[in-house]
Design an enzyme around this catalytic site. Structure first.
Site, PDB file in Angstrom:
ATOM      1  N   ASP A   1       0.829  -1.199   0.000  1.00 53.59           N
ATOM      2  CA  ASP A   1       0.000   0.000   0.000  1.00 53.59           C
ATOM      3  C   ASP A   1       0.869   1.257   0.000  1.00 53.59           C
ATOM      4  O   ASP A   1       1.880   1.331   0.704  1.00 53.59           O
ATOM      5  CB  ASP A   1      -0.878  -0.034   1.263  1.00 53.59           C
TER       6      ASP A   1
ATOM      7  N   GLU B   1       1.934  -0.184  -4.832  1.00 48.40           N
ATOM      8  CA  GLU B   1       0.923   0.808  -5.214  1.00 48.40           C
ATOM      9  C   GLU B   1       1.591   2.168  -5.278  1.00 48.40           C
ATOM     10  O   GLU B   1       2.046   2.690  -4.254  1.00 48.40           O
ATOM     11  CB  GLU B   1      -0.237   0.852  -4.213  1.00 48.40           C
TER      12      GLU B   1
HETATM   13  O1  TEU Z   1      -4.777   4.163  -1.604  1.00 49.45           O
HETATM   14  C1  TEU Z   1      -3.899   5.217  -1.764  1.00 49.45           C
HETATM   15  C2  TEU Z   1      -4.345   6.244  -2.661  1.00 49.45           C
HETATM   16  O2  TEU Z   1      -3.624   6.760  -3.455  1.00 49.45           O
HETATM   17  C3  TEU Z   1      -5.729   6.712  -2.482  1.00 49.45           C
HETATM   18  O3  TEU Z   1      -5.621   7.950  -1.870  1.00 49.45           O
HETATM   19  C4  TEU Z   1      -6.438   6.841  -3.749  1.00 49.45           C
HETATM   20  O4  TEU Z   1      -5.842   7.831  -4.532  1.00 49.45           O
HETATM   21  C5  TEU Z   1      -7.841   7.241  -3.446  1.00 49.45           C
HETATM   22  O5  TEU Z   1      -8.415   6.212  -2.682  1.00 49.45           O
HETATM   23  C6  TEU Z   1      -8.650   7.433  -4.669  1.00 49.45           C
HETATM   24  O6  TEU Z   1      -9.848   8.027  -4.262  1.00 49.45           O
HETATM   25  C7  TEU Z   1      -4.434   3.167  -0.695  1.00 49.45           C
HETATM   26  C8  TEU Z   1      -5.550   2.163  -0.628  1.00 49.45           C
HETATM   27  O7  TEU Z   1      -5.706   1.562  -1.879  1.00 49.45           O
HETATM   28  C9  TEU Z   1      -6.788   2.851  -0.162  1.00 49.45           C
HETATM   29  O8  TEU Z   1      -7.897   2.001  -0.182  1.00 49.45           O
HETATM   30  C10 TEU Z   1      -6.530   3.350   1.239  1.00 49.45           C
HETATM   31  O9  TEU Z   1      -7.630   4.093   1.700  1.00 49.45           O
HETATM   32  C11 TEU Z   1      -5.270   4.218   1.300  1.00 49.45           C
HETATM   33  O10 TEU Z   1      -4.179   3.667   0.599  1.00 49.45           O
HETATM   34  C12 TEU Z   1      -4.808   4.355   2.722  1.00 49.45           C
HETATM   35  O11 TEU Z   1      -4.286   3.143   3.169  1.00 49.45           O
END
Ligand code: TEU
Ligand code: CA
Length: 532
Positions: free
Chosen positions: A200, A268
């Site tokens: 993440d 990610e």
């Molecule tokens: O997402 C990171 C992220 O970049 C998010 O801010 C994304 O851009 C946003 O959800 C779009 O609306 C990761 C996970 O995939 C997400 O589900 C989590 O909420 C976040 O990290 C925090 O851990």
């Protein structure tokens, strides 16, 4: 064939809350995933990545982890996980977990300790700062979910940093003990047999050591969400983060030699391509697959797609393996963005590009986003900045399995509403339909499994127009042609000489294209795979 398994694989993302409920609490669970493994085998994917299953207060639905080495009781037990892993492996499926190293839950024992006093030995496991001269936050950084990224702690009279919710304090990855503890977490799961991790927000993990203000974003418009008011110049993508990625890679690779097969790391990373490429690593390798999200936001147009594919391919480091993403638990679904007809074309694109695709659960059914009533909103992203369309509940609705109550997901009230078309858009029904998008996905996945040209072959762009994209995939003597009609108009396309009288392997439409000598007659919204 010497390519590691993850290069020729298709990875299926499961959002565990929404896949299959087995104990009738309206929330999906690990036993639910286990009882649907045969579906995943029949679909034809090679690996699953499960969004977080760890004990969590669920303020961000598992991305707020309170114990990295356990399973939340809502999802089951560690024994359930071991059983799932064993059953998956018996079927030849790999299992990837979601690793959330940037931040913990504020209920994690480490943070509970850290906030007790400035002298606590875990104080510096998190990012604590004195207030600015005016008593306000130490700098102007904004949480990705809106509002200041700093939370005042009245007991110890300092601020702590949280890139996401205040219930998700960021760990201080400059602290060697934090690094050691988190690397142990990776080993804990690798030792259990997991085949890899999706990491993440990898690009968030280190922040500029002196915490300078972030500069304003000249392109900011309020509908983008407050986080975009500033450029995350100093709060993300710091050069030192590559050292951490390299350590994680070393740990993953140390297991490859142990006979249970190589492990894979997906990072990610939402960054422009040239920044993204650094996450493959330099002198020391980084993650195997820095996730490439470009297909989600691109203009659905031949030239735009061709440019992004060729730029991405060209930017890859020498031994960097590509990957492609059409959807995930954070972004609008492909069927909603592109419409049902083009969702089929998008399926062909995703599964015929060079590189490892990730497939978001339900996209194989053409699931659409579900409009969520304000009273039913669960996602903190929506609750904090309502009405901008940033909420993620619409893409996290229950997997529709059949035409029974709640689409076979649960016999209780599902935690989010099911899609309104679940009576017809479900696995059981669409399995029987020769022209369903599910059948198309199955055929594509089978074809990809059969053809090295599709899984690991070379990519060559052949022809681009506003609504047309044609490319070749080749491996040894095998030459495949993929032609996409991105629009609603039938088209006659000239084939290269070597592709005369090619054989049609697959089409997205019932009334499939005709190949006439050196031409192919594409129907509207048709994508085809031909073999020369
Ligand atoms: O997402 C990171 C992220 O970049 C998010 O801010 C994304 O851009 C946003 O959800 C779009 O609306 C990761 C996970 O995939 C997400 O589900 C989590 O909420 C976040 O990290 C925090 O851990
Ligand atoms: Ca359940």
């Amino acid at each position: 064939m010497t390519a590691p398994w993850w290069q020729a694989s298709v990875i299926y993302q499961i959002y565990p809350r929404s896949f299959q409920d087995t104990n009738n609490d309206g929330i999906g669970d690990l036993r639910g995933i286990e009882c649907r493994l045969d579906y995943l085998v029949s679909l034809g994917v090679d690996a699953i990545w499960i969004s977080p299953i760890y004990p969590s207060p669920m303020v961000d639905f598992g991305y707020d982890v309170a114990d990295y080495c356990g399973v939340d009781p809502r999802f089951g037990t560690l024994a359930d996980f071991d059983a799932l892993l064993m059953q998956a492996h018996r079927r030849g499926l790999k299992v990837l977990l979601d690793f959330v190293p940037n931040h913990t839950s504020d209920r994690h024992p480490w943070f509970v300790e850290s906030r007790t006093s400035k002298e606590n030995q875990k104080r510096n496991w998190y990012i604590w700062r004195d207030p600015a001269a005016d008593g306000g936050p130490p700098n102007n950084w904004i949480s990705d979910f809106g509002g200041s990224a700093w939370e005042w702690d009245k007991v110890t009279r300092q601020y702590y940093y949280h890139a996401f919710l205040k219930e998700q304090p960021d760990l201080n990855w400059r602290h060697p003990d934090v690094q050691a503890a988190m690397y142990d977490v990776m080993r804990f799961w690798f030792d259990r047999g997991v085949d890899g991790f999706r990491i993440d927000v990898l690009w968030h993990m280190l922040k500029a050591a002196d915490f300078p203000d972030n500069p304003p974003n000249p392109a900011y418009r309020s509908e983008m969400g407050e986080m975009h008011r500033l450029l995350q110049l100093h709060s993300t993508d710091q050069p030192e983060v590559h050292g951490i990625a390299a350590e994680m890679r070393e740990i993953a690779d140390s297991y490859g030699a142990m006979g249970r097969g190589k492990r894979v790391l997906l990072g990610e990373i939402y960054l422009p391509v040239e920044r993204l490429m650094h996450y493959y690593g330099g002198e020391r390798p980084g993650v195997h697959l820095p996730l490439n999200f470009q297909l989600i936001d691109t203009q659905w147009e031949g030239r735009a797609l061709a440019t992004l594919i060729t730029d991405y391919e060209a930017a890859l480091p020498l031994d960097g393996w590509p990957n492609w993403v059409l959807g995930n638990h954070d972004r609008p679904r492909v069927a909603t963005k592109r419409g049902q007809a083009q969702a089929r074309v998008a399926a062909v694109l995703l599964l015929t590009l060079r590189g490892t695709p990730t497939l978001y659960y339900g996209d194989e059914l053409g699931l659409s986003d579900v409009a969520i009533e304000p009273s039913q909103v669960r996602d903190p992203r929506e609750l904090r900045e309502p009405g901008l369309g940033l909420g993620r509940d619409p893409v996290r609705t229950p997997m529709p399995w059949d035409a029974s109550e709640n689409a076979g997901f649960t016999t209780a009230k599902p935690w989010l509403p099911s899609n309104a078309d679940s009576l017809t858009r479900n696995v059981a029904r669409m399995t029987e339909e020769s022209q369903s998008i599910l059948t198309l996905y199955r055929r594509l996945l089978a074809l990809r499994r059969d053809c090295l040209a599709l899984s690991i072959g070379e990519f060559v762009l052949l022809n681009v127009e506003d609504e047309i994209l044609v490319y070749q995939r080749r491996y040894d003597a095998q030459r495949l042609i993929v032609a996409l009609n991105l629009g609603g108009q039938a088209r006659r396309l000239q084939l290269p000489d070597w592709a005369r009288d090619s054989r049609l392997l697959l089409s997205t439409v019932e009334d499939a294209a005709l190949v006439e000598g050196d031409a192919v007659l594409l129907r509207s919204n048709e994508a085809v795979v031909l073999e020369a």
